[in-house]
Structures are given as C-alpha cells and as structure tokens.
Design an enzyme around this catalytic site. Structure first.
Site: not given
Ligand code: UD1
Length: 422
Positions: A22-23, A123, A308
């Site tokens: 999915k991701n 997030r 996850d």
């Molecule tokens: C992706 C996955 C999700 C998984 C996560 C971590 C997808 C669609 N989803 O989510 O299933 O749980 O990776 O492996 O691929 N953060 C910030 N600022 C930002 C972006 C992120 O502070 O602009 C923080 C988040 O709050 C979190 C950390 O960075 O604490 C990691 O998040 P991130 O890797 O970005 O997760 P997603 O890409 O949203």
C-alpha cells in the site's frame, strides 16, 4: 459500519498470498503527475486507500483505469486540469500530501490541503515544506492549505532532513527528478518503498543514485516518460501474517515474502521463539515452544523495527512468558491498541512512548474498537488466539490497508467473519 467477528482458538495452517505494498503504491501513483505519458503499475493492492489516491489524482485531471481485477492501475496525466488537492480528500488520507512534489515539478504550482492530525499523533508536514523550499519553491499557508509556487521551475539543491521522514523523502525525490541540476538528499529514508519509487522513476527516465542509503543523489532531467512498474511486496502485511501462527500455533507460509524486507522484525520474532523459514515461495513461520518469550522492541526508521508492526507485536507479546518492553520512537501516540488489548485481559502499562507488557497465559475475547489501521489488525490477531469471541468494530480502518483479511485467514483455518451493517 462493518465489524469482524473472530472465534479464537483455531490453529492456523496454510498459505497466504501477500499483496503489493500500500505505502509503495501510494507514492508510485502520484509519480504519474511527472509525465504526460502513461504509467502502469502492476501488483497493485486492492484497498480503499488506493481508491482514495485514485480519486485525488482524478480530481487533478489524471485518467485512472483499473485492469486485471484491480491489480493493474493505468494512469495517464496527458493534460492536468487542476493543481489543488482538496481537504475533502486529503483529510481521509495523509499520503495525499505526496502530490505536492510532482505537481510543483510539472506545473510550477500546487495547492494542497493540510492533512490535519490523525489518531497516532500530530504528524506535521514541515519537512515536506522544507524540502520544496530548498528546491526553490515558495510556500505559504493560507486557509488550511499549503500554497506552493515555483514560477522559475525547481532547481537542484542540498536537502538535509533533521529527522528521517518517508513521505518527505518521497516528495523530495519526485520533485528533484525534474529540477534543474543536482539534488542531494541527506538523512533520507531508506525504506523498501523509497527504493521501489526510485526504481520506478528510473524506469521513467530519472537519474537517481543511492536509494536505500541515507544519501540519495538526483540529476534533474528535462522530461520523464511512461513506464510499467510492479509494486514491491507489502512488508507490513507480510509481517502481520507472520505473527498470526505465532499467536495461534500452526504454520503459515506467506507467499511472495522475502526476509530482506523484514530482516529486523524476523530477527525479533526468532528471539521470541518463532521459527522463520525461507521457502521456495516466500517465508513461513511457526512457534517453537508452548509460549513465546518476552522481548524488547524499539521502533525505528528502516532498517530498524517498523512502527507499523508495533501493534501486531504487542498482540503477540501479550501472551509471552515474561515482561516485554515496547518503545515507540516514531509516533507519539501509537498505543491506542493497548487499552483495547487490556479489555481482552492483557496486562499492559503505558508511560509516554514506552509500553510494558506482562505476558498472561491467554487472552479472552471481548468487544473491541479499532482506532487505526495497524491497531485494528492487532486486535484481529489477538482475537485469533483468545478464548471465546472477539468482535472488532470500525473495521473500515482495516480495509484501508489489508485486502480480504477474513478470506486470507479463513483459508488457513481461522473462524472469522465480517458482519455487515448498514
Ligand atoms: C509513512 C507510512 C506510515 C509509517 C511511517 C513511518 C506511508 C503512506 N505511510 O508515513 O505507514 O508509519 O511512514 O514508517 O508511506 N514528521 C515531521 N514533519 C514532517 C513529516 C514527518 O515531523 O513534515 C515526523 C512524523 O510526525 C513522525 C516522523 O516524522 O514522527 C516520521 O514520519 P514519516 O516517516 O514522515 O511518516 P509518513 O511518511 O507520514
């Protein structure tokens, strides 16, 4: 709203086909915005999150056709009709933010709704914003929307992420493929989904090096072309089903599974007393002792233990022999499954980002509520091993990320059914 009814106690034996990730698919689909030529994704999972991304792309003028019973997605962005990702769609799924980079790269502008909070934490999207600014875009937050412009086009730059973000790395990678000059992403995410995206972009003509390491270098090109790309196997679905026989007893072979995708997780399972076998068709697991052993789990960016799979691991450790510790280092509020597991008799104490799980011999079935995607599958898994009936409500979360979960488990002997409610 549908719920899932599980009568626990049956051993699981059989084979479960694992779908495309999915991701990965959610990042590959927006890549279509980078080219006028068709992009075809094979091995796509059939999930509601994928339909949501299709809807979002259609709202931007992309033609989306599904073939092979939904396993193949044919995407074509000949002429885009819009550059605005509306709140109505974005609020349903955070991954909608992944249209930001490609839209900016192709159209020089994008308006994307802020996703808002979600059950597992705040997030934010500041890292996505930072990456686009580094590439020369101007961003402004107005009325709940990120308004992004790059009137002169994007230009290659150094992007140094202060923390590892999967989504921000994907946005930066896609945007940089059409930027003028060289982009170097440091502290990049190394997840297999990033590698899959880079491989697809390379098939489309992008020049990328270093995916799978923490430094990715992209040489911008004038234009990208169409391509056909198979979506990588879903390592989270794989890990979830590897846990199932560890909870219930029996042996399940996950078809298409590869140890390299879940190496850290597989090591942890082995430490807990689960045998992980590489077979000709995938990965098989079974529990070696009467109960699993307690272990210490720390979630980290890839190649660490995936956040996850934390909820599913907690369901397993709820009946371990001894005291397990689970430290959640990615999301601040990702233990909502703990009180639900406690309703089933689990002994779990949460302090901040750490959960202490004192294993009990057996869980008991109970009505429980799914709060997010991975939490919901952890409750189903717990129910499979529990005594009596477990009814998991709000399974729409489950449908976002797991294809036909009840069929796949029933084929291995589980007593599980979906109760449809209107
Ligand atoms: C992706 C996955 C999700 C998984 C996560 C971590 C997808 C669609 N989803 O989510 O299933 O749980 O990776 O492996 O691929 N953060 C910030 N600022 C930002 C972006 C992120 O502070 O602009 C923080 C988040 O709050 C979190 C950390 O960075 O604490 C990691 O998040 P991130 O890797 O970005 O997760 P997603 O890409 O949203």
């Amino acid at each position: 709203m549908d719920s899932i009814l599980v009568r626990g106690g049956a051993e699981l034996n059989g084979r479960i086909p694992i779908a495309g990730a999915k991701n990965a698919c959610l990042a590959l689909m927006p890549a279509t915005l980078l080219t006028e030529e068709p992009l075809t994704l094979t091995n796509a999972p059939r999930l509601s999150d994928i339909s949501t991304m299709a809807l979002l792309l259609e709202s931007l003028g992309v033609d989306v056709a599904t073939r092979d019973d939904g396993r193949e997605l044919a995407l074509a962005s000949h002429g885009l009709s819009g550059h605005r990702a509306d709140y109505e769609i974005v609020r349903r799924m955070r991954a909608s933010i992944l249209v930001l980079g490609p839209l900016l790269a192709r159209e020089g502008r994008a308006v994307v709704s802020l996703p808002g909070g979600c059950a597992i934490g705040a997030r934010p999207v500041d890292l996505h914003q930072m990456a686009m600014e580094a590439l020369g875009a101007e961003l402004e937050l107005r009325d709940g929307y990120l308004h992004a412009h790059a009137p002169q086009g994007l230009r290659g730059a150094g992007i140094d992420f202060p923390i590892v973000s999967v989504g921000a790395t994907e946005n930066a990678l896609m945007a940089a493929t059409l930027a003028r000059g060289t982009t170097v992403i440091r502290n990049a995410a190394r997840e297999p989904e990033i590698v899959d995206l880079a491989q697809c972009l390379r098939r489309m003509g992008a020049q990328i090096e270093g995916e799978g390491t923490s430094t990715i270098t992209i040489e911008g090109v004038e234009r990208l072309t169409g391509a056909t790309h198979p979506v990588v196997i879903d390592r989270i679905e794989l890990g979830s089903y590897m846990i199932a026989p560890a909870i219930t007893g029996g042996r399940v072979e996950c078809l298409g599974g590869a140890r390299a995708l879940v190496a850290n997780f597989a090591d942890k399972l082995e430490e807990a007393g689960i045998r992980v076998e590489e077979t000709a068709d995938g990965l098989a697991t079974h529990r070696t002792g009467e109960r699993v052993r307690a272990v210490h789990v720390i979630t980290e960016p890839y190649p660490g233990f995936p956040t996850d799979l934390q909820a599913q691991m907690m369901a397993l450790l709820a009946t371990a022999d001894g005291v397990s510790i689970l430290e959640e280092r990615i999301f601040e509020n990702r233990f909502m499954h703990a009180p639900e597991l406690a309703r089933m008799g689990a002994d779990i104490e949460v302090h901040g980002g750490t959960a202490t799980v004192r294993g009990v011999p057996r869980l008991r079935g109970a009505p429980v509520m799914a709060t997010d995607l991975r939490a919901s599958v952890s409750l189903v898994l717990a129910g499979l091993g529990a005594e009596g009936e477990t009814r998991v409500a709000r399974v729409y979360h489950l449908d976002r990320g797991y294809e036909t979960v009840e069929q796949k488990l029933r084929a291995c002997g589980a007593d599980i059914e979906r109760i449809r409610e209107t």
